[in-house]
Enzyme design. Structure first.
Site, PDB file in Angstrom:
ATOM      1  N   TYR A  85     -57.624   1.457 -42.673  1.00  0.00           N
ATOM      2  CA  TYR A  85     -57.898   2.159 -41.477  1.00  0.00           C
ATOM      3  C   TYR A  85     -59.455   2.334 -41.684  1.00  0.00           C
ATOM      4  CZ  TYR A  85     -52.848   1.870 -40.406  1.00  0.00           C
ATOM      5  OH  TYR A  85     -51.809   0.869 -40.447  1.00  0.00           O
ATOM      6  N   TYR A 197     -50.522  -8.804 -41.959  1.00  0.00           N
ATOM      7  CA  TYR A 197     -49.973  -7.461 -42.431  1.00  0.00           C
ATOM      8  C   TYR A 197     -50.172  -8.108 -44.191  1.00  0.00           C
ATOM      9  CZ  TYR A 197     -47.550  -4.150 -39.274  1.00  0.00           C
ATOM     10  OH  TYR A 197     -47.937  -3.229 -38.260  1.00  0.00           O
ATOM     11  N   VAL A 246     -51.428   5.156 -13.573  1.00  0.00           N
ATOM     12  CA  VAL A 246     -52.156   3.962 -13.071  1.00  0.00           C
ATOM     13  C   VAL A 246     -51.110   2.502 -12.445  1.00  0.00           C
ATOM     14  CG1 VAL A 246     -53.736   2.264 -13.249  1.00  0.00           C
ATOM     15  CG2 VAL A 246     -54.524   4.478 -14.300  1.00  0.00           C
TER      16      VAL A 246
HETATM   17  C1  LIG Z   1     -42.114   6.011 -34.574  1.00  0.00           C
HETATM   18  C2  LIG Z   1     -43.216   5.231 -34.722  1.00  0.00           C
HETATM   19  C3  LIG Z   1     -43.987   4.963 -36.632  1.00  0.00           C
HETATM   20  C4  LIG Z   1     -45.715   4.308 -36.909  1.00  0.00           C
HETATM   21  N1  LIG Z   1     -45.496   3.993 -37.543  1.00  0.00           N
HETATM   22  C5  LIG Z   1     -47.021   3.654 -37.810  1.00  0.00           C
HETATM   23  C6  LIG Z   1     -47.451   3.806 -39.219  1.00  0.00           C
HETATM   24  O1  LIG Z   1     -47.064   3.774 -39.936  1.00  0.00           O
HETATM   25  N2  LIG Z   1     -48.414   2.912 -39.638  1.00  0.00           N
HETATM   26  C7  LIG Z   1     -49.733   2.855 -38.274  1.00  0.00           C
HETATM   27  O2  LIG Z   1     -50.778   2.080 -38.335  1.00  0.00           O
HETATM   28  N3  LIG Z   1     -48.779   2.210 -36.388  1.00  0.00           N
HETATM   29  C8  LIG Z   1     -47.961   2.226 -36.627  1.00  0.00           C
HETATM   30  N4  LIG Z   1     -46.768   3.085 -35.076  1.00  0.00           N
HETATM   31  C9  LIG Z   1     -48.106   2.709 -34.569  1.00  0.00           C
HETATM   32  C10 LIG Z   1     -48.833   3.112 -33.760  1.00  0.00           C
HETATM   33  O3  LIG Z   1     -48.816   5.202 -33.911  1.00  0.00           O
HETATM   34  C11 LIG Z   1     -49.897   2.356 -32.331  1.00  0.00           C
HETATM   35  O4  LIG Z   1     -49.889   1.308 -32.289  1.00  0.00           O
HETATM   36  C12 LIG Z   1     -50.752   3.228 -31.983  1.00  0.00           C
HETATM   37  O5  LIG Z   1     -50.727   4.870 -31.433  1.00  0.00           O
HETATM   38  C13 LIG Z   1     -50.536   2.725 -30.825  1.00  0.00           C
HETATM   39  O6  LIG Z   1     -51.933   3.348 -30.085  1.00  0.00           O
HETATM   40  P1  LIG Z   1     -52.180   2.928 -28.060  1.00  0.00           P
HETATM   41  O7  LIG Z   1     -53.533   3.728 -27.704  1.00  0.00           O
HETATM   42  O8  LIG Z   1     -52.823   1.311 -28.194  1.00  0.00           O
HETATM   43  O9  LIG Z   1     -50.598   3.266 -27.597  1.00  0.00           O
HETATM   44  P2  LIG Z   1     -49.561   4.157 -27.040  1.00  0.00           P
HETATM   45  O10 LIG Z   1     -50.280   5.385 -27.960  1.00  0.00           O
HETATM   46  O11 LIG Z   1     -48.655   2.774 -26.676  1.00  0.00           O
HETATM   47  O12 LIG Z   1     -50.525   4.404 -25.873  1.00  0.00           O
HETATM   48  C14 LIG Z   1     -50.530   4.195 -24.184  1.00  0.00           C
HETATM   49  C15 LIG Z   1     -51.225   5.571 -23.979  1.00  0.00           C
HETATM   50  O13 LIG Z   1     -51.006   5.284 -22.017  1.00  0.00           O
HETATM   51  C16 LIG Z   1     -49.815   5.722 -21.345  1.00  0.00           C
HETATM   52  N5  LIG Z   1     -49.651   5.059 -20.423  1.00  0.00           N
HETATM   53  C17 LIG Z   1     -49.071   3.371 -19.997  1.00  0.00           C
HETATM   54  N6  LIG Z   1     -49.433   2.460 -19.128  1.00  0.00           N
HETATM   55  C18 LIG Z   1     -49.711   3.692 -18.085  1.00  0.00           C
HETATM   56  C19 LIG Z   1     -50.387   3.739 -17.199  1.00  0.00           C
HETATM   57  N7  LIG Z   1     -50.047   2.732 -16.164  1.00  0.00           N
HETATM   58  N8  LIG Z   1     -50.946   4.650 -16.042  1.00  0.00           N
HETATM   59  C20 LIG Z   1     -50.580   6.005 -17.082  1.00  0.00           C
HETATM   60  N9  LIG Z   1     -50.718   6.591 -18.712  1.00  0.00           N
HETATM   61  C21 LIG Z   1     -50.724   5.015 -18.740  1.00  0.00           C
HETATM   62  C22 LIG Z   1     -48.743   6.053 -21.740  1.00  0.00           C
HETATM   63  O14 LIG Z   1     -47.567   7.252 -21.316  1.00  0.00           O
HETATM   64  C23 LIG Z   1     -49.031   6.672 -23.314  1.00  0.00           C
HETATM   65  O15 LIG Z   1     -49.235   7.823 -23.598  1.00  0.00           O
HETATM   66  C24 LIG Z   1     -45.971   3.873 -35.293  1.00  0.00           C
HETATM   67  C25 LIG Z   1     -45.201   4.185 -34.050  1.00  0.00           C
HETATM   68  C26 LIG Z   1     -44.062   4.773 -33.295  1.00  0.00           C
HETATM   69  C27 LIG Z   1     -43.772   4.954 -32.166  1.00  0.00           C
END
Ligand SMILES: Cc1cc2nc3c(=O)[nH]c(=O)nc-3n(C[C@H](O)[C@H](O)[C@H](O)COP(=O)(O)OP(=O)(O)OC[C@H]3O[C@@H](n4cnc5c(N)ncnc54)[C@H](O)[C@@H]3O)c2cc1C
Length: 288
Positions: A85, A197, A246
């Protein structure tokens, strides 16, 4: 992302970064990191960055809500490691900690993990009894198949499942039980994803039985990561439009050379009737 006009010769922005604007959809860690790097490395002004978030809280999947008195609700704990990371730790290295602004969030996380070391003493249980996991339990055939999966080009693996690649006895090994419970894999998941992975976390193999390489944040990841990053971004002038979904994005070529217009349509929740549009101008370096 909306770019200012660029100099065709070297890609450098024309007329500084003051006019460059960025619009990010969602406030997950991907958008928060993008905004932070646009400011730090891209030289954008924070006030020219807008984050649209359809929910009421920033952070997306990195959720965590509650208080010590009434408890917390968190979808899950996300593990991370120092080795894999590096981008996250780079981001956190220039974000001040909320508990001690003299320190960065990454320093806070390092100090926490130096003090509180993860070391599982009961990694696998069967019928309530602790299993001996000193061996990964892999046969020579399993080892060969693991190496084969790691070496195979993704194009060759295609849509294959993990169970298409390994013999059935692999799914009874200590390695598989530890692997699938660490990364939430099922035998029918993608072989390509499993390969990625394996590449990313191979350094964990020697300490897999104790999860000693898994790092944690002092608080839940909303409080320890999302909150300090959003506070820093807000301090830089970044606009967070919460409850704003959006719903559309249009691009329109104008007569001005190389300039396009993009308009996002955004519905503010919970009153979808207040739909509004925003027009963004940017230039395409390729002229497309
Ligand atoms: C329970 C759980 C356990 C996990 N464990 C791990 C782990 O151990 N290690 C690891 O590396 N990763 C883990 N992950 C994955 C990691 O948390 C995610 O890959 C990462 O946080 C994703 O970030 P992101 O910004 O890509 O998307 P997201 O966190 O999904 O953020 C997307 C955001 O966009 C918003 N959004 C979507 N569409 C729209 C729209 N049209 N208009 C406005 N807003 C919108 C959503 O509301 C959300 O807030 C885990 C996830 C979960 C849920």
């Amino acid at each position: 992302m909306v770019r200012a006009r660029t100099n065709a010769a070297n890609g450098a922005p024309q007329g500084g970064r003051e006019s460059t604007k960025a619009y990010l959809v969602g406030s997950g860690i991907a958008s928060l990191a993008a905004a932070a790097y646009l400011i730090r490395d891209g030289g954008l002004l924070g006030k020219n960055i807008t984050v649209f978030e359809e929910g009421g809280t920033a952070g997306g999947s990195l959720d965590g809500e509650g208080a010590a008195e009434r408890g917390y609700v968190i979808r899950g704990g996300r593990m991370f490691t120092y080795e894999a990371y590096t981008c996250l730790f780079d981001l956190l290295s220039f974000i001040p900690s909320l508990s001690n602004p003299e320190k960065s969030v990454s320093d806070e996380v390092y100090a926490f993990n130096d003090e509180i070391k993860g070391h599982s003493r009961a990694r696998l249980l069967r019928k309530g009894k602790k299993l001996d996991v000193s061996s990964l339990g892999l046969s020579n055939r399993d080892r060969l198949e693991l190496i084969e999966l790691m070496a195979a080009p993704e194009s060759m693996l295609g849509a294959r499942r993990i169970q298409d690649h390994f013999n059935p006895s692999f799914f009874k090994t200590n390695f598989w039980y530890m692997w699938c419970t660490t990364f939430a894999f099922q035998p029918w998941h993608s072989a390509v994803e499993c390969k990625r992975y394996l590449h990313r976390f191979i350094q964990e193999f020697p300490r897999f039985a104790t999860l000693a390489g898994v790092r944690r944040t002092p608080y839940n990841q909303y409080d320890s990561i999302v909150l300090p990053v959003t506070r820093w971004l807000e301090g830089q002038g970044v606009q967070f439009l919460m409850n704003s979904q959006v719903t559309d994005l249009d691009f329109k070529h104008t007569q001005t050379a190389n300039v396009w217009n993009a308009s996002t349509t955004c519905a503010t929740r919970p009153a979808p009737s207040s739909t509004w549009s925003r027009v963004i101008s940017y230039s395409s370096p390729t002229g497309r």
